[in-house]
Design a protein around this motif. Sequence first.
Motif, PDB file in Angstrom:
ATOM      1  N   LEU A  11     -29.191  27.436 -34.394  1.00  0.00           N
ATOM      2  CA  LEU A  11     -28.409  25.955 -34.238  1.00  0.00           C
ATOM      3  C   LEU A  11     -27.353  25.832 -34.315  1.00  0.00           C
ATOM      4  CD1 LEU A  11     -31.609  24.140 -35.567  1.00  0.00           C
ATOM      5  CD2 LEU A  11     -30.845  24.265 -33.243  1.00  0.00           C
ATOM      6  N   ALA A  12     -26.461  26.797 -35.236  1.00  0.00           N
ATOM      7  CA  ALA A  12     -25.138  26.511 -35.661  1.00  0.00           C
ATOM      8  C   ALA A  12     -24.378  26.984 -34.785  1.00  0.00           C
ATOM      9  CB  ALA A  12     -24.882  27.531 -37.175  1.00  0.00           C
ATOM     10  N   ILE A  13     -24.790  28.019 -33.732  1.00  0.00           N
ATOM     11  CA  ILE A  13     -23.699  28.777 -32.903  1.00  0.00           C
ATOM     12  C   ILE A  13     -23.394  27.529 -31.824  1.00  0.00           C
ATOM     13  CG2 ILE A  13     -23.635  30.436 -30.944  1.00  0.00           C
ATOM     14  CD1 ILE A  13     -25.232  32.282 -32.531  1.00  0.00           C
ATOM     15  N   PRO A  14     -24.078  26.659 -31.314  1.00  0.00           N
ATOM     16  CA  PRO A  14     -23.712  25.899 -30.156  1.00  0.00           C
ATOM     17  C   PRO A  14     -22.520  24.823 -30.965  1.00  0.00           C
ATOM     18  CG  PRO A  14     -25.861  25.991 -29.911  1.00  0.00           C
ATOM     19  CD  PRO A  14     -25.461  26.756 -31.192  1.00  0.00           C
ATOM     20  N   LEU A  15     -23.058  24.813 -32.047  1.00  0.00           N
ATOM     21  CA  LEU A  15     -22.057  23.741 -33.012  1.00  0.00           C
ATOM     22  C   LEU A  15     -20.704  24.285 -33.114  1.00  0.00           C
ATOM     23  CD1 LEU A  15     -21.675  21.039 -34.455  1.00  0.00           C
ATOM     24  CD2 LEU A  15     -22.622  22.254 -36.573  1.00  0.00           C
ATOM     25  N   LEU A  16     -20.481  25.503 -33.310  1.00  0.00           N
ATOM     26  CA  LEU A  16     -19.413  26.065 -33.519  1.00  0.00           C
ATOM     27  C   LEU A  16     -18.556  26.359 -32.339  1.00  0.00           C
ATOM     28  CD1 LEU A  16     -20.462  29.369 -35.822  1.00  0.00           C
ATOM     29  CD2 LEU A  16     -19.057  27.342 -36.391  1.00  0.00           C
ATOM     30  N   ILE A 283     -10.860  27.145 -39.148  1.00  0.00           N
ATOM     31  CA  ILE A 283     -11.583  28.010 -40.333  1.00  0.00           C
ATOM     32  C   ILE A 283     -12.216  26.968 -41.228  1.00  0.00           C
ATOM     33  CG2 ILE A 283     -10.920  29.085 -42.570  1.00  0.00           C
ATOM     34  CD1 ILE A 283      -8.450  30.638 -40.924  1.00  0.00           C
ATOM     35  N   LEU A 284     -11.509  25.782 -41.383  1.00  0.00           N
ATOM     36  CA  LEU A 284     -12.088  24.946 -42.203  1.00  0.00           C
ATOM     37  C   LEU A 284     -13.637  24.331 -41.357  1.00  0.00           C
ATOM     38  CD1 LEU A 284      -9.426  22.271 -43.576  1.00  0.00           C
ATOM     39  CD2 LEU A 284     -10.621  24.312 -44.637  1.00  0.00           C
ATOM     40  N   ALA A 285     -13.530  24.116 -40.427  1.00  0.00           N
ATOM     41  CA  ALA A 285     -14.826  23.639 -39.541  1.00  0.00           C
ATOM     42  C   ALA A 285     -15.780  24.653 -39.559  1.00  0.00           C
ATOM     43  CB  ALA A 285     -14.315  23.231 -37.981  1.00  0.00           C
ATOM     44  N   VAL A 286     -15.566  26.053 -39.481  1.00  0.00           N
ATOM     45  CA  VAL A 286     -16.460  27.024 -39.587  1.00  0.00           C
ATOM     46  C   VAL A 286     -16.934  27.218 -41.106  1.00  0.00           C
ATOM     47  CG1 VAL A 286     -16.800  29.611 -39.532  1.00  0.00           C
ATOM     48  CG2 VAL A 286     -15.406  28.263 -37.698  1.00  0.00           C
ATOM     49  N   THR A 287     -15.925  26.875 -42.082  1.00  0.00           N
ATOM     50  CA  THR A 287     -16.615  26.998 -43.435  1.00  0.00           C
ATOM     51  C   THR A 287     -17.519  25.740 -43.705  1.00  0.00           C
ATOM     52  OG1 THR A 287     -14.408  27.812 -44.137  1.00  0.00           O
ATOM     53  CG2 THR A 287     -15.823  26.801 -45.732  1.00  0.00           C
ATOM     54  N   PHE A 288     -17.295  24.666 -43.168  1.00  0.00           N
ATOM     55  CA  PHE A 288     -18.223  23.487 -43.242  1.00  0.00           C
ATOM     56  C   PHE A 288     -19.424  23.824 -42.619  1.00  0.00           C
ATOM     57  CE2 PHE A 288     -14.666  20.857 -44.587  1.00  0.00           C
ATOM     58  CZ  PHE A 288     -15.577  19.843 -45.469  1.00  0.00           C
ATOM     59  N   VAL A 289     -19.496  24.239 -41.766  1.00  0.00           N
ATOM     60  CA  VAL A 289     -20.980  24.672 -40.942  1.00  0.00           C
ATOM     61  C   VAL A 289     -21.639  25.714 -41.559  1.00  0.00           C
ATOM     62  CG1 VAL A 289     -21.819  25.587 -38.809  1.00  0.00           C
ATOM     63  CG2 VAL A 289     -20.253  24.209 -38.459  1.00  0.00           C
ATOM     64  N   LEU A 290     -20.948  26.856 -42.045  1.00  0.00           N
ATOM     65  CA  LEU A 290     -21.488  27.886 -42.660  1.00  0.00           C
ATOM     66  C   LEU A 290     -22.072  27.453 -44.015  1.00  0.00           C
ATOM     67  CD1 LEU A 290     -21.948  30.925 -43.462  1.00  0.00           C
ATOM     68  CD2 LEU A 290     -19.665  31.044 -44.609  1.00  0.00           C
ATOM     69  N   PHE A 291     -21.413  26.725 -44.799  1.00  0.00           N
ATOM     70  CA  PHE A 291     -22.087  26.071 -46.305  1.00  0.00           C
ATOM     71  C   PHE A 291     -23.160  25.007 -45.732  1.00  0.00           C
ATOM     72  CE2 PHE A 291     -18.354  28.205 -48.090  1.00  0.00           C
ATOM     73  CZ  PHE A 291     -19.100  28.760 -49.236  1.00  0.00           C
ATOM     74  N   ASN A 292     -23.117  24.332 -44.699  1.00  0.00           N
ATOM     75  CA  ASN A 292     -24.186  23.508 -44.428  1.00  0.00           C
ATOM     76  C   ASN A 292     -25.459  24.276 -43.996  1.00  0.00           C
ATOM     77  OD1 ASN A 292     -25.168  20.805 -43.563  1.00  0.00           O
ATOM     78  ND2 ASN A 292     -25.614  21.543 -41.781  1.00  0.00           N
ATOM     79  N   THR A 293     -25.256  25.579 -43.476  1.00  0.00           N
ATOM     80  CA  THR A 293     -26.479  26.339 -42.999  1.00  0.00           C
ATOM     81  C   THR A 293     -26.960  26.962 -44.258  1.00  0.00           C
ATOM     82  OG1 THR A 293     -25.286  26.862 -41.032  1.00  0.00           O
ATOM     83  CG2 THR A 293     -27.109  28.264 -41.583  1.00  0.00           C
ATOM     84  N   ILE A 294     -26.047  27.351 -45.393  1.00  0.00           N
ATOM     85  CA  ILE A 294     -26.352  28.050 -46.606  1.00  0.00           C
ATOM     86  C   ILE A 294     -27.304  26.844 -47.318  1.00  0.00           C
ATOM     87  CG2 ILE A 294     -25.744  28.760 -48.825  1.00  0.00           C
ATOM     88  CD1 ILE A 294     -23.502  30.078 -47.202  1.00  0.00           C
TER      89      ILE A 294
END
Length: 310
Positions: A11-16, A283-294
């Motif tokens: 689900l995170a891949i399309p968002l990225l 980088i900031l956007a990817v970090t937000f998505v990563l920690f939201n997934t975590i």
Amino acid sequence: MGSYIVKRILLAIPLLFVISLITFVLINLSPLDPAVVVLQAQEVPQITDELIAQTNEALGFDKPFVIQYVNWLMACMQLDFGSSYVSGEPVLSLIGPAFLNTLKLTLVSSVFIIGFSILLGVICAMREGKAVDKSVRGLSFVLTAMPSYWLAAIMISTFSVKLDLLPTSGMDSLKSYILPVIVITVSYTGIYFRTVRSSMLSNMNEDYVLYERASGLTERKVTLHILRNSMQVAVSIFCMAIPIVLGSTVVIENVFAWPGLGRLSVRSILNRDFPIIQAYVLILAVTFVLFNTISDVINAAMNPRLRKDL
């Protein structure tokens, strides 16, 4: 649990991809010709139409928008963010060390933010309405309302200038972390501890608390159970605290001359160094998505019912 993690990643891949597209589009919406920006950054004395055309061709700006985006995205996936318009150095060589410096400051600050938020949240919840609760909440409102740059200036004036105890800038030693970490911790703890307190108070009124006390469990064990259940609400906020702090260190880094992402981004914006700005936003956007997934994965591990909702 494994299937849940795979689904969240998918689900995170399309968002990225959407984020990368928005990042690329926003930068390219600038009314300035990127070739002109490059030539101005390189301090070319006379910019001619022929020189602009050559620069556009050399950097691929003359290609269709879709081709430019695909080429940029494929390069970013290989950690190739292009070259700086100003210095000509690879963006990764500039933004990599800056990111690590900001990450160090963020992680240290986040540890203190989470620790103090849980501690103060539990104390205030267990003493709801009493002097300690009112005092901590009142002080938190005052400190949270203070602009971070003003609080930083007070700290520098007091501990660096008058008392000469701590350095005013840089990251030469462990002492350099003290003032920036204090300012960041004060700015965010006042917000997050209220979430812990509210969640604790909500759980204290649940039936299981009454049953545990009636069963003769010690108050310490009851409090630990309340805290564990309260963390299901707070864990999302704490996980998102890391990217939020990471993205909001711009002011602190410029006040304390911290060689991090925030300081680099301000300098790049002033110089119109678009490749660095693009990499910073991405980088900031990817970090937000990563920690939201975590945070979703951690919540699902704590509450198995959440796995069925995906």
